[in-house]
Scaffold this motif. Sequence first.
Motif: not given
Length: 226
Positions: A27-43, A156-163
């Motif tokens: 779950q920690v890995i998934a949160h880090i991965f989701s945060a990186v994806l969100a950062l890339i999208v809005f950046s 990709f964020s759809i699947f990361s939050w699904g995990l």
Amino acid sequence: MDGNGGAYGAAKARGTFNLWHFFKQPQVIAHIFSAVLALIVFSCIIGEGYTNQKSSPHLSCIFNQSEDACRYDIGTGVVAFLACIFFFMVNIYFPQISSATDHKYLVMANLAFSDVWTFLWFIGFCVLTNQWSSVQSGDVLIGAGSACASIAFSFFSIFSWGLLIAFTLQHYDMGVQDFDQSYIGPAPGPTPPYSSYPNAGHESYQQPPFTHTGENSESYQPPPVY
């Protein structure tokens, strides 16, 4: 949140913090991965999502000049990034919380947020894809790569939050199972009779002290009067 038992995934209340074990948690890995994806999208959208197009000298959203599309994914990405940081901190302090009720509420909040943001990322991906498909290739001067990146990482964020939903459900089920195993109900069978007066039998009755029987009264004689 540790998955090795305890209340809703907490290994042991007020236990020691193990950094290596913490970063190994799915779950920690998934949160880090989701945060990186969100950062890339809005950046990508903030950096090159607003540009000049041939039909207009003013800055406009690169996705078919749809301001709502850019604002939607920027807002979704920023909130998702902040939420990942929040739940990351919750994961750190989760074993230190001794209340099982607080564990339950935190897990349910994580589950509810993951459900909502999985749906929002799906909507954002559909909106960006639809608007980008309407843009003519000659109308975009710069920012095409950033636009494609924001679409891809929204997907990709759809699947990361699904995990995250799957991992949080596992922790919730673990908490319910731990509660069922630790709860001990009343023993089955008839209730034994209750006696409020122990040793109520006549055999255990003892005569109170300082009592006079009739025999002792008859044998008593007053002293003579002179």
